[in-house]
Design a protein around this motif. Structure first.
Motif, PDB file in Angstrom:
ATOM      1  N   SER A   1     -11.555  -0.961  -1.059  1.00  0.00           N
ATOM      2  CA  SER A   1     -10.497  -0.605  -2.008  1.00  0.00           C
ATOM      3  C   SER A   1     -11.035  -0.419  -3.428  1.00  0.00           C
ATOM      4  O   SER A   1     -10.425   0.265  -4.244  1.00  0.00           O
ATOM      5  CB  SER A   1      -9.388  -1.650  -2.002  1.00  0.00           C
ATOM      6  OG  SER A   1      -9.880  -2.898  -2.448  1.00  0.00           O
ATOM      7  N   PHE A   2     -12.188  -0.994  -3.704  1.00  0.00           N
ATOM      8  CA  PHE A   2     -12.775  -0.863  -5.041  1.00  0.00           C
ATOM      9  C   PHE A   2     -13.142   0.579  -5.355  1.00  0.00           C
ATOM     10  O   PHE A   2     -13.231   0.970  -6.509  1.00  0.00           O
ATOM     11  CB  PHE A   2     -13.998  -1.780  -5.158  1.00  0.00           C
ATOM     12  CG  PHE A   2     -14.485  -1.955  -6.567  1.00  0.00           C
ATOM     13  CD1 PHE A   2     -13.710  -2.619  -7.506  1.00  0.00           C
ATOM     14  CD2 PHE A   2     -15.707  -1.447  -6.967  1.00  0.00           C
ATOM     15  CE1 PHE A   2     -14.146  -2.774  -8.811  1.00  0.00           C
ATOM     16  CE2 PHE A   2     -16.152  -1.596  -8.268  1.00  0.00           C
ATOM     17  CZ  PHE A   2     -15.369  -2.263  -9.192  1.00  0.00           C
ATOM     18  N   ARG A   3     -13.321   1.392  -4.314  1.00  0.00           N
ATOM     19  CA  ARG A   3     -13.734   2.788  -4.504  1.00  0.00           C
ATOM     20  C   ARG A   3     -12.749   3.569  -5.364  1.00  0.00           C
ATOM     21  O   ARG A   3     -13.159   4.425  -6.136  1.00  0.00           O
ATOM     22  CB  ARG A   3     -13.964   3.482  -3.173  1.00  0.00           C
ATOM     23  CG  ARG A   3     -12.709   3.842  -2.423  1.00  0.00           C
ATOM     24  CD  ARG A   3     -13.008   4.369  -1.001  1.00  0.00           C
ATOM     25  NE  ARG A   3     -11.857   4.938  -0.378  1.00  0.00           N
ATOM     26  CZ  ARG A   3     -10.805   4.271   0.078  1.00  0.00           C
ATOM     27  NH1 ARG A   3     -10.762   2.960  -0.031  1.00  0.00           N
ATOM     28  NH2 ARG A   3      -9.798   4.896   0.638  1.00  0.00           N
TER      29      ARG A   3
ATOM     30  N   ILE B   1     -10.856   2.343  -7.743  1.00  0.00           N
ATOM     31  CA  ILE B   1     -11.022   1.871  -9.120  1.00  0.00           C
ATOM     32  C   ILE B   1     -12.250   2.540  -9.737  1.00  0.00           C
ATOM     33  O   ILE B   1     -12.209   3.003 -10.878  1.00  0.00           O
ATOM     34  CB  ILE B   1     -11.141   0.334  -9.174  1.00  0.00           C
ATOM     35  CG1 ILE B   1      -9.837  -0.313  -8.681  1.00  0.00           C
ATOM     36  CG2 ILE B   1     -11.508  -0.143 -10.571  1.00  0.00           C
ATOM     37  CD1 ILE B   1      -9.916  -1.814  -8.499  1.00  0.00           C
TER      38      ILE B   1
ATOM     39  N   GLN C   1      -3.249  -4.335 -18.503  1.00  0.00           N
ATOM     40  CA  GLN C   1      -3.063  -5.191 -17.329  1.00  0.00           C
ATOM     41  C   GLN C   1      -2.042  -6.292 -17.607  1.00  0.00           C
ATOM     42  O   GLN C   1      -2.082  -6.944 -18.641  1.00  0.00           O
ATOM     43  CB  GLN C   1      -4.389  -5.829 -16.913  1.00  0.00           C
ATOM     44  CG  GLN C   1      -5.346  -4.861 -16.299  1.00  0.00           C
ATOM     45  CD  GLN C   1      -4.802  -4.273 -15.006  1.00  0.00           C
ATOM     46  OE1 GLN C   1      -4.360  -4.981 -14.125  1.00  0.00           O
ATOM     47  NE2 GLN C   1      -4.827  -2.958 -14.918  1.00  0.00           N
TER      48      GLN C   1
ATOM     49  N   GLU D   1      -2.963  -7.826 -11.332  1.00  0.00           N
ATOM     50  CA  GLU D   1      -4.319  -7.281 -11.362  1.00  0.00           C
ATOM     51  C   GLU D   1      -4.724  -6.806  -9.974  1.00  0.00           C
ATOM     52  O   GLU D   1      -5.796  -7.086  -9.493  1.00  0.00           O
ATOM     53  CB  GLU D   1      -5.322  -8.324 -11.872  1.00  0.00           C
ATOM     54  CG  GLU D   1      -5.107  -8.741 -13.298  1.00  0.00           C
ATOM     55  CD  GLU D   1      -4.250  -9.998 -13.423  1.00  0.00           C
ATOM     56  OE1 GLU D   1      -3.687 -10.445 -12.413  1.00  0.00           O
ATOM     57  OE2 GLU D   1      -4.135 -10.512 -14.529  1.00  0.00           O
ATOM     58  N   ASP D   2      -3.837  -6.052  -9.343  1.00  0.00           N
ATOM     59  CA  ASP D   2      -4.104  -5.490  -8.034  1.00  0.00           C
ATOM     60  C   ASP D   2      -4.674  -4.088  -8.196  1.00  0.00           C
ATOM     61  O   ASP D   2      -4.670  -3.522  -9.291  1.00  0.00           O
ATOM     62  CB  ASP D   2      -2.838  -5.467  -7.192  1.00  0.00           C
ATOM     63  CG  ASP D   2      -1.677  -4.789  -7.916  1.00  0.00           C
ATOM     64  OD1 ASP D   2      -1.898  -4.078  -8.907  1.00  0.00           O
ATOM     65  OD2 ASP D   2      -0.530  -4.971  -7.477  1.00  0.00           O
ATOM     66  N   THR D   3      -5.186  -3.531  -7.127  1.00  0.00           N
ATOM     67  CA  THR D   3      -5.796  -2.211  -7.194  1.00  0.00           C
ATOM     68  C   THR D   3      -4.845  -1.162  -7.760  1.00  0.00           C
ATOM     69  O   THR D   3      -5.223  -0.433  -8.682  1.00  0.00           O
ATOM     70  CB  THR D   3      -6.349  -1.790  -5.825  1.00  0.00           C
ATOM     71  OG1 THR D   3      -7.353  -2.746  -5.437  1.00  0.00           O
ATOM     72  CG2 THR D   3      -6.959  -0.407  -5.856  1.00  0.00           C
TER      73      THR D   3
ATOM     74  N   GLN E   1     -17.058   7.537  -5.879  1.00  0.00           N
ATOM     75  CA  GLN E   1     -16.105   6.957  -4.933  1.00  0.00           C
ATOM     76  C   GLN E   1     -16.741   6.824  -3.548  1.00  0.00           C
ATOM     77  O   GLN E   1     -16.607   5.789  -2.901  1.00  0.00           O
ATOM     78  CB  GLN E   1     -14.841   7.805  -4.850  1.00  0.00           C
ATOM     79  CG  GLN E   1     -13.793   7.204  -3.931  1.00  0.00           C
ATOM     80  CD  GLN E   1     -12.469   7.941  -4.008  1.00  0.00           C
ATOM     81  OE1 GLN E   1     -12.265   8.813  -4.844  1.00  0.00           O
ATOM     82  NE2 GLN E   1     -11.549   7.568  -3.157  1.00  0.00           N
TER      83      GLN E   1
ATOM     84  N   ILE F   1      -4.493  -1.773 -11.555  1.00  0.00           N
ATOM     85  CA  ILE F   1      -5.717  -1.467 -12.301  1.00  0.00           C
ATOM     86  C   ILE F   1      -5.885   0.043 -12.417  1.00  0.00           C
ATOM     87  O   ILE F   1      -6.148   0.570 -13.503  1.00  0.00           O
ATOM     88  CB  ILE F   1      -6.940  -2.115 -11.620  1.00  0.00           C
ATOM     89  CG1 ILE F   1      -6.848  -3.638 -11.721  1.00  0.00           C
ATOM     90  CG2 ILE F   1      -8.242  -1.597 -12.231  1.00  0.00           C
ATOM     91  CD1 ILE F   1      -7.829  -4.384 -10.838  1.00  0.00           C
ATOM     92  N   VAL F   2      -5.707   0.744 -11.299  1.00  0.00           N
ATOM     93  CA  VAL F   2      -5.859   2.205 -11.302  1.00  0.00           C
ATOM     94  C   VAL F   2      -4.805   2.847 -12.204  1.00  0.00           C
ATOM     95  O   VAL F   2      -5.099   3.791 -12.943  1.00  0.00           O
ATOM     96  CB  VAL F   2      -5.808   2.768  -9.866  1.00  0.00           C
ATOM     97  CG1 VAL F   2      -5.718   4.292  -9.870  1.00  0.00           C
ATOM     98  CG2 VAL F   2      -7.031   2.311  -9.089  1.00  0.00           C
TER      99      VAL F   2
ATOM    100  N   THR G   1       0.806  -1.209   0.000  1.00  0.00           N
ATOM    101  CA  THR G   1       0.000   0.000   0.000  1.00  0.00           C
ATOM    102  C   THR G   1       0.845   1.267   0.000  1.00  0.00           C
ATOM    103  O   THR G   1       0.313   2.364   0.066  1.00  0.00           O
ATOM    104  CB  THR G   1      -0.946   0.025   1.219  1.00  0.00           C
ATOM    105  OG1 THR G   1      -0.150  -0.048   2.409  1.00  0.00           O
ATOM    106  CG2 THR G   1      -1.931  -1.124   1.171  1.00  0.00           C
TER     107      THR G   1
END
Length: 157
Positions: free
Chosen positions: A130-132, A134, A57, A62-64, A123, A67-68, A13
């Motif tokens: 954590s998806f927020r 993305i 990707q 394929e982690d946050t 968001q 992806i971001v 992180t």
């Protein structure tokens, strides 16, 4: 064991990890340009939107942050197109008087505020998950692409 898990979580992180993810992920700007060029007049959400970030990707990453980083890279390509369309439209409107130029400038400023508020809302809807991040990145990409296409279509009147 706790120290190892904490160390791993902290590493994954950390800003350095996010920067590493950004370095890994790149989009093909020609894919984005082809999407823009192939979008029908009046279309604001072409099917090709997001393909460049999906292709970016790297299997196993394929982690946050990864992806971001890919979505942000595609957003940057769309932003470049948006700037080109805005500058072209400003030149186009120059010959038609300052009222149109001022109107475009004001509309663009208002759109920027709308985009930021809309994506902040998206968001926030996802709470603390954590998806927020993305979702917010995807919102910025979508809004930017839509605006680039809207500006392109304002040339015709």
């Amino acid at each position: 064991m706790k120290a190892v898990v904490c160390g791993l979580i902290c590493a994954l992180t950390s800003p350095a990890f996010a920067q590493d993810a950004q370095a890994r992920q790149q989009v093909d700007a020609t894919t984005v340009a082809a999407c823009f060029d192939g979008a029908a007049r009046g279309a604001t959400a072409p099917d090709c939107l997001g393909r460049a970030s999906e292709a970016c990707q790297i299997p196993g990453y394929e982690d946050t942050p990864g992806i971001v980083a890919c979505i942000d890279a595609e957003t940057a390509a769309w932003h470049g197109i948006l700037v080109e369309q805005y500058e072209y439209l400003m030149r186009f409107y120059r010959a038609r008087g300052p009222q149109l130029q001022n109107g475009l400038r004001d509309a663009q400023r208002a759109w920027t505020g709308f985009r930021d508020a809309e994506c902040a809302l998206d968001q926030a809807r996802w709470g603390e998950g954590s998806f927020r991040v993305i979702v917010a990145a995807h919102c910025r990409m979508t809004e930017t692409a839509e605006r680039a296409l809207e500006l392109r279509d304002k040339k015709e009147f």
